[in-house]
Every structure is written in structure tokens, then in C-alpha cells.
Design a protein around this motif. Structure first.
Motif, mmCIF file in Angstrom:
data_model
loop_
_atom_site.group_PDB
_atom_site.id
_atom_site.type_symbol
_atom_site.label_atom_id
_atom_site.label_comp_id
_atom_site.label_asym_id
_atom_site.label_seq_id
_atom_site.Cartn_x
_atom_site.Cartn_y
_atom_site.Cartn_z
ATOM 1 N N VAL A 112 58.510 37.290 -49.107
ATOM 2 C CA VAL A 112 57.407 38.169 -49.498
ATOM 3 C C VAL A 112 56.846 37.758 -50.857
ATOM 4 O O VAL A 112 55.649 37.916 -51.119
ATOM 5 C CB VAL A 112 57.835 39.661 -49.521
ATOM 6 C CG1 VAL A 112 58.218 40.138 -48.132
ATOM 7 C CG2 VAL A 112 58.941 39.918 -50.525
ATOM 8 N N GLY A 164 55.571 40.501 -54.429
ATOM 9 C CA GLY A 164 56.193 40.910 -53.177
ATOM 10 C C GLY A 164 56.256 42.407 -52.956
ATOM 11 O O GLY A 164 56.754 42.861 -51.931
ATOM 12 N N ILE A 172 51.671 38.378 -41.378
ATOM 13 C CA ILE A 172 52.792 39.310 -41.464
ATOM 14 C C ILE A 172 52.904 39.993 -40.108
ATOM 15 O O ILE A 172 51.924 40.549 -39.598
ATOM 16 C CB ILE A 172 52.577 40.383 -42.534
ATOM 17 C CG1 ILE A 172 51.919 39.800 -43.781
ATOM 18 C CG2 ILE A 172 53.893 41.059 -42.901
ATOM 19 C CD1 ILE A 172 51.329 40.836 -44.700
#
Length: 330
Positions: free
Chosen positions: A33, A125, A235
Motif C-alpha cells: 500500500v 499507505g 486495488i
């Protein structure tokens, strides 16, 4: 390029209380991330749960996995509160710096997954939240003198403004107060929300606002999503069912081969190929690209690069017979 792409469920409880909780994926368990500058969080609101007004330092999309709730949205430079009712299948666009609040006026839990990019975040992140009220409220950082001048209050009133709400993040509202809460849309919902159950492709003018593009992938029992790549990071969040995922990176190296299930988050780096195979329960997956105009290329199926290539080119490139090429193209 080495990345730990292993699917992970939310590893950190940011807040949990009577009205609900907020959970996040962090670099501790999901280091990608940070490397990919993306963020993910999950908000759970119990009945009468209210997420206090706040803004964030990232563009994100909130997708309703379960239930329905009321959302207040104020965009930067536009001090008008837009009230929206969102429900399962809705993806609401939350531009960077916009103020939002979230309220569950129903009798069952609301579950919302937030996916976005964190290139401008203070904490790589993660989405950093700034609360307008509560124990973490931003006004608590100002002196009473500044508060009094800014809001035309006396000393006691200034303290009351800042300290009256002692709770943080999510609170549970008394039934008597609920009746006075906004409960109807006061704007055109389609301007701020995309329903991924009905819209197969998100409109560009929507996604331009947040620089993200959401789509919902549904695979029937044991079906396969053919290999493809995107020019931007993706994602993926498994919303239902499960299956298996494989990702191939540089030099044809398989960098991931894992079983995935509901609640798993996976990051697919740009240009890496990804393929999904559903289990005997099927698979539903929310995919968010970190661009308003993502470009993708399939490597399998009727609209793939293999299909488009000339037969003679493929024959030489693969070092196979013309008959084999016919089988591939058919």
C-alpha cells in the motif's frame, strides 16, 4: 521489482465503539500500500451509528457492501451540504478535502469499503482524517482566544464549542435525536454516486473528480477472468465468494498464486498481468484503478492481443503450426 502482493484482510482497528468501527490495511501487513501509494479502509456503522464530520488528505471511493445509510457531503470551495442516501452497490466519490458525515438510520449494520490513492497523504499507505468535532477535533488545537474571535463567542462558549463532544470518530445517536436528522436526498444522486450493480462502466466525468475508476467484477461458479493488464495500479477487494488469483510480473515471473476470500485486499501493480478463477461459490470483486482513464489490454479471450495479432506473426512468435494458431484464434 519485488512486492509482497499476498492478499490480506484489514490488520488494524483504528476505532471501535458502540456506534461502529473503522478498520485499515497498513504497511505492517500490506507493505505494497505504501509502495503503490494506495489506501484502503472499512467503515462499519451499527444502527444509529454516526461518523463525525471529517475530511481526508486523499481521493477515495466508498462502496457500500451491506445496508444503506445517509451521507452528508460538502465539496471544497462549495459550502453547500449535499445529502445522499446510498445503498448496497453504490460507489460514492469522495474528492480530496471534501467534508463528509455518515449515518445509519436503519436497523442493521452498514458496511462500506474505501479504496483510493495516497500520493498526497501525510502517512503513506493510509488515509489521514481530520475531524471537525469530537475528541480529535481540529478546533481543539486552537487557543480559546482564537476560537472566540473566529466564532464571535465568549470564553465559556468557546470551550463549549470545542469540548462538548468528548467522543471520537463514531458515536451512537439517541433515538430522540435521530428524528431530526436529514433523511432525504436534496440533490441529484447520480452526480455523486455510481451504482456498480447497474452501471458496467463508470462515466469519465464522475471519475475525473477523484482520479479513480471503480468497476465490479462478477464471476459465476468456477468461471475465469482472462489475463489482462492495466497501465495503472489496481486495488481489488473481494466482496463476496472467493477463488484463486495469479499475478505475473517482470520477465514472465509469477509473483502471486493465492486463494482469495471475502474481505481480502489485493494490489495489482501497473502492467502486471492478473487472472482470476472463481470457486464453487462464485466470486465478486470491487476493482479500483488509480486513474480516471485507465487503459487495459486483455491477453486472453475474443478481444485480446492474441486474437488481434496476424496469424503469421503469431505462428513465428510462438513457434507453432498454422493449425495450432487456428485453434487459438477460434
Amino acid at each position: 521489482m519485488e512486492m509482497n502482493l499476498k492478499p490480506q484482510k484489514a490488520d488494524t482497528t483504528i476505532f471501535e465503539g458502540e456506534g461502529g468501527g473503522y478498520y485499515a490495511w497498513t504497511a505492517a501487513k500490506t507493505p505494497v500500500v505504501v509502495e503503490a501509494a494506495i489506501g484502503a479502509g472499512r467503515l462499519v456503522l451499527q444502527p444509529q451509528g454516526f461518523a463525525l464530520p471529517h475530511y481526508a488528505d486523499a481521493n477515495k471511493i466508498g462502496y457500500v457492501i451491506q445496508g444503506s445509510c445517509t451521507v452528508g457531503l460538502i465539496l471544497p470551495e462549495k459550502p453547500e451540504e449535499k445529502v445522499l442516501i446510498i445503498e448496497k452497490g453504490d460507489a460514492i466519490l469522495c474528492p480530496i478535502g471534501s467534508v463528509t458525515w455518515w449515518f445509519n438510520g436503519g436497523d442493521s449494520d452498514v458496511n462500506i469499503i474505501f479504496l483510493g490513492e495516497t500520493s498526497q497523504s501525510y502517512t503513506p499507505g493510509l488515509f489521514d482524517y481530520f475531524f471537525l468535532t469530537g475528541a480529535l477535533g481540529v478546533l481543539r488545537g486552537f487557543s480559546t482566544e482564537f476560537i472566540a474571535k473566529a466564532y464571535h463567542l465568549n470564553h465559556e462558549q468557546s470551550k463549549h464549542l470545542v469540548e462538548s463532544q468528548a467522543n471520537a470518530l463514531v458515536v451512537k445517536i439517541d433515538a430522540g435525536v435521530v428524528n431530526g436528522f436529514p433523511h432525504k436526498c436534496n440533490c441529484t444522486k447520480e452526480e455523486y454516486v455510481v451504482n456498480l450493480d447497474t452501471d458496467t462502466e463508470s462515466e469519465t466525468d464522475h471519475t475525473e473528480r477523484v482520479g479513480l475508476t471503480p468497476k465490479l467484477v462478477r464471476l459465476e461458479v468456477e468461471a475465469v477472468l482472462d489475463p489482462y493488464y492495466s497501465t495503472t495500479h489496481q486495488i481489488m477487494y473481494v466482496t463476496k465468494g472467493g477463488g484463486r488469483i495469479q499475478i505475473v510480473g517482470l520477465n514472465g515471473t509469477r509473483v502471486l498464486d493465492e486463494v482469495v476470500e471475502e474481505g481480502h485486499l489485493i494490489v495489482v501493480p501497473k502492467f502486471f498481468l492478473v487472472a482470476l478463477m472463481a470457486s464453487d461459490k462464485g466470486l465478486e470483486c470491487l476493482c479500483v484503478s488509480t486513474s480516471p482513464r485507465p487503459l487495459t489490454m486483455k491477453i486472453g479471450g475474443n478481444t485480446s492481443a492474441y486474437k488481434a495479432l496476424s496469424s503469421s506473426v503469431l505462428e513465428v512468435a510462438l513457434n507453432v503450426s498454422p493449425e495450432f494458431i487456428k485453434n487459438i484464434k477460434s
